[in-house]
Design a protein around this motif. Structure first.
Motif, mmCIF file in Angstrom:
data_model
loop_
_atom_site.group_PDB
_atom_site.id
_atom_site.type_symbol
_atom_site.label_atom_id
_atom_site.label_comp_id
_atom_site.label_asym_id
_atom_site.label_seq_id
_atom_site.Cartn_x
_atom_site.Cartn_y
_atom_site.Cartn_z
ATOM 1 N N ARG A 79 0.758 -1.040 0.158
ATOM 2 C CA ARG A 79 -0.126 -0.019 0.041
ATOM 3 C C ARG A 79 0.940 1.326 0.135
ATOM 4 N N TRP A 80 1.931 1.287 0.663
ATOM 5 C CA TRP A 80 2.758 2.383 0.888
ATOM 6 C C TRP A 80 3.492 2.593 -0.395
ATOM 7 N N GLU A 81 4.058 1.534 -1.099
ATOM 8 C CA GLU A 81 4.715 1.578 -2.422
ATOM 9 C C GLU A 81 3.950 2.147 -3.402
ATOM 10 N N CYS A 82 2.350 2.042 -3.107
ATOM 11 C CA CYS A 82 1.719 2.766 -4.149
ATOM 12 C C CYS A 82 1.991 4.060 -4.320
ATOM 13 N N VAL A 83 1.939 4.870 -3.074
ATOM 14 C CA VAL A 83 2.330 6.247 -3.213
ATOM 15 C C VAL A 83 3.420 6.734 -3.649
ATOM 16 N N LEU A 84 4.658 5.913 -3.421
ATOM 17 C CA LEU A 84 5.907 6.214 -3.761
ATOM 18 C C LEU A 84 5.898 5.790 -5.251
ATOM 19 N N HIS A 85 5.255 4.890 -5.779
ATOM 20 C CA HIS A 85 5.334 4.560 -7.308
ATOM 21 C C HIS A 85 4.708 5.887 -7.865
ATOM 22 N N TYR A 86 3.447 6.502 -7.645
ATOM 23 C CA TYR A 86 2.969 7.591 -7.929
ATOM 24 C C TYR A 86 3.859 8.526 -8.064
ATOM 25 N N MET A 87 4.693 8.901 -6.973
ATOM 26 C CA MET A 87 5.629 10.038 -7.027
ATOM 27 C C MET A 87 6.910 10.137 -8.039
ATOM 28 N N VAL A 88 7.525 8.767 -8.410
ATOM 29 C CA VAL A 88 8.402 8.611 -9.238
ATOM 30 C C VAL A 88 8.200 8.141 -10.543
ATOM 31 N N GLY A 89 6.519 8.506 -10.902
ATOM 32 C CA GLY A 89 6.035 8.082 -12.250
ATOM 33 C C GLY A 89 6.011 7.021 -12.847
ATOM 34 N N SER A 90 6.187 5.862 -11.874
ATOM 35 C CA SER A 90 6.511 4.314 -12.233
ATOM 36 C C SER A 90 5.192 4.109 -13.162
ATOM 37 N N HIS A 91 5.282 2.904 -13.914
ATOM 38 C CA HIS A 91 4.228 2.513 -14.495
ATOM 39 C C HIS A 91 3.118 1.814 -13.542
ATOM 40 N N GLN A 92 3.606 1.191 -12.575
ATOM 41 C CA GLN A 92 2.802 0.604 -11.551
ATOM 42 C C GLN A 92 2.206 1.557 -10.524
#
Length: 467
Positions: A159-172
Motif C-alpha cells: 500500500r505504501w509503495e503505491c504512493v511512492l510509485h505514483y511520485m516517481v512516475g512508475s508504470h505501477q
C-alpha cells in the motif's frame, strides 16, 4: 548599444531547502491549548507524550504529580546541579511548550510551576492504572481468517509503495487513492503541471530518500493538518494514532464504539497501509508495522521489513539486487543506470548524475544516508565503514563544487558605438555599486537587475546630451 536580461537562479535556490520532518514534540507544540487539553483527557496520549520527554523532564513530572499545590521554581531548579543548567532549561521549555505546566506566582510574588490539572489526572491513570478502559477493545470472537505478521508487512509495504510509485512516475501506479494524491499536493511533495498532471517537486525528491518510518510520519502530519476541513476531530484522530503505536503487531482489534468520524479516519489509514481491514464493515482491523513505527523517525527505522539490496564498488559502480521497479527508480534519482536484468540493475555514480540529483533538491547527506540505509548485508559485514570512503568523499566534493557558485539575475549591456560610451556607462554603474561584470575589450558589461532602470535612464540622458 543593446541590452538583454540574463536570468539565473539565486544562491538560495541553488542550495535547496532540506525537508524537515517534525518529531512528536515539535508537532504538538504547534497545537492550541484547547486541542492539547482535549488530547490530555486520554491517558494513552499522556503516556505517549511522557515517553517522548527527556529523562529530566520525566523526573520533574514524577516528583510533582502528587503535589497538590504549585511548586516553587527555585525548588525544582535545586534538584539538578549547576553543571546541568542547559538540560534543566531544555526540560523546562519542553514542559511549557507542551502545556504540561505553566508559570505563575503565589502571594509575595514567588514564581512557581503549576502542573496542568488535566494532564496530572490522566498521567496518573496511565502510569498507575485505574479509570475506564482507555485502549482499543480486543474482546471479540477469533477471526476466521487471521492474518499473520508476514502478511501484514507485505500488505503495508504494498500500500505504501503505491504512493511512492505514483511520485516517481512508475508504470505501477494502480491503487493510489484520491485522498493520498490530494495529500501529496497539499504537502508540496507534488504539484500540478500546466496540463493538469501531477509532477514531483524538489521536496518530493527529498521525501523519497527518507526512511520509511519518517516518510509515513511526515505524510500523516500533513494529512492531520487537513482533517478538520474534512469534518473530523483532530484530537480524536491523534488519540487513535497514539493507540495504534501501543498496539500489538499481528493482533486484531474491534471497531466497536468508534464514531462515524473515526471510522472514516480508519479507512484513510487503511488506504495508506497503516491498518489492514478485510472489508469496510468487517468490525475488526489489524495495525501494521507502519503504524507501530510511525513517528519513530530515522533512529528507529523499520529494519525488520527492509532488506538491503545495494552494493557499491570503489570504481563508482552500483549494483541494485532487486526486481522492484520502485527501488530501481529511487537508485536512478542519482545514478546513471547502465544495465537492467531480471534481478539486478547496474549503474554508475558520475559527476553529472549527482549534479542532476542536486538540481532536483536532493542533498549529498540524503544520498549517502540512502546508500547506507539500503546497503546489502554483505557490505555491512565487511567492516564498520559500510560505504567506501572515497565514494562518500567524492559525493560531498561534487556538492561543494556546485555550491561554490553564486548566481544572480542581471542585465547585459553590449554593442556600444564607442569605447568612450562604454567607459562612461561602466563608470556610472561602478560608482553606484551595481556593476556585476565587465569586459573592456568586448565592450560588454552586466549590472544587477534591480538597478537596470536607473542605468537605462542615465544612458538615455547621456545619449541625448551627445546628440
Amino acid at each position: 548599444m543593446s541590452e538583454s536580461s540574463s536570468k539565473k537562479s539565486s544562491k538560495h535556490d541553488l542550495k535547496s531547502k532540506t525537508l524537515h520532518c517534525k518529531n512528536l514534540h515539535e508537532y504538538l507544540k504547534t497545537l492550541s491549548s484547547s486541542v492539547l487539553d482535549r488530547l490530555y483527557i486520554h491517558p494513552i496520549t499522556c503516556l505517549a507524550v511522557y515517553r517522548e520527554l527527556s529523562e529530566i523532564a520525566k523526573h520533574y513530572i514524577i516528583r510533582i504529580i502528587f503535589v497538590e499545590q504549585p511548586v516553587p521554581q527555585a525548588v525544582i531548579a535545586s534538584w539538578l546541579s549547576k553543571a546541568y543548567a542547559k538540560e534543566h532549561k531544555e526540560a523546562v521549555e519542553a514542559l511549557t511548550e507542551l502545556k504540561i505546566w505553566k508559570e505563575s506566582s503565589v502571594t509575595g510574588g514567588l514564581p512557581v510551576w503549576e502542573l496542568n490539572p488535566v494532564f496530572k489526572k490522566h498521567i496518573r491513570v496511565a502510569l498507575l492504572g485505574g479509570g475506564k478502559n482507555w485502549f482499543m477493545s480486543s474482546h471479540m470472537e477469533a477471526d476466521t481468517k487471521p492474518r499473520d505478521i508476514a502478511f501484514l508487512d507485505a500488505y503495508a509495504m504494498e500500500r505504501w509503495e503505491c504512493v511512492l510509485h505514483y511520485m516517481v512516475g512508475s508504470h505501477q501506479q494502480e491503487g493510489i487513492s484520491a485522498d493520498a494524491v490530494r495529500n501529496l499536493l497539499h504537502a508540496g511533495l507534488m504539484r500540478c503541471d500546466n496540463d493538469g498532471s501531477a509532477i514531483i517537486t524538489k521536496e518530493g525528491f527529498q521525501f523519497l530518500l527518507m526512511d520509511t518510518a519518517a516518510q509515513v510520519w511526515y505524510f500523516i502530519l500533513q494529512y492531520l493538518s487537513t482533517v478538520e476541513d474534512k469534518g473530523l476531530d483532530l484530537s480524536l484522530c491523534l488519540t487513535f494514532l497514539f493507540q495504534l503505536r501501543f498496539s500489538i503487531l499481528g493482533k486484531d482489534y474491534s471497531t466497536e464504539g468508534m464514531n462515524d468520524g473515526l471510522l472514516i479516519f480508519l479507512q484513510h489509514l487503511r488506504e495508506f497501509g497503516l491498518v489492514y481491514q478485510r472489508k469496510r464493515k468487517a468490525g475488526r482491523f489489524y495495525p501494521t508495522r507502519l503504524a507501530l513505527n510511525m513517528a519513530a523517525g530515522q533512529n528507529q527505522s523499520d529494519v525488520s521489513i527492509r532488506e538491503g539490496y545495494i552494493i557499491i564498488e570503489t570504481n563508482y559502480r552500483i549494483y541494485a539486487y532487486t526486481d522492484s521497479n520502485l527501488k530501481v527508480a529511487l537508485v536512478g534519482l542519482f545514478t546513471n543506470l547502465i544495465y537492467r536484468f531480471p534481478n539486478v540493475t547496474v549503474g554508475v555514480l558520475t559527476r553529472d548524475s549527482i549534479r542532476t540529483a542536486l538540481r532536483s533538491g536532493i542533498t549529498a547527506d540524503q544520498i549517502v544516508g540512502f546508500l547506507r540505509m539500503h546497503a546489502h548485508p554483505k557490505m555491512i559485514s565487511v567492516g564498520s565503514s559500510i560505504l567506501p570512503p572515497t565514494i562518500v568523499d567524492q559525493i560531498y566534493l561534487w556538492e561543494q563544487e556546485r555550491n561554490r557558485f553564486n548566481f544572480s539575475e542581471g542585465v547585459l549591456y553590449s554593442q556600444f558605438m564607442s569605447q568612450n560610451d562604454f567607459e562612461t556607462l561602466r563608470d556610472y554603474a561602478q560608482d553606484l555599486g551595481v556593476l556585476v561584470w565587465q569586459n573592456e575589450r568586448k565592450r560588454t558589461m552586466v549590472v544587477t537587475k534591480s538597478s537596470h532602470d536607473d542605468v537605462k535612464k542615465f544612458w538615455k540622458r547621456h545619449s541625448r546630451g551627445n546628440s
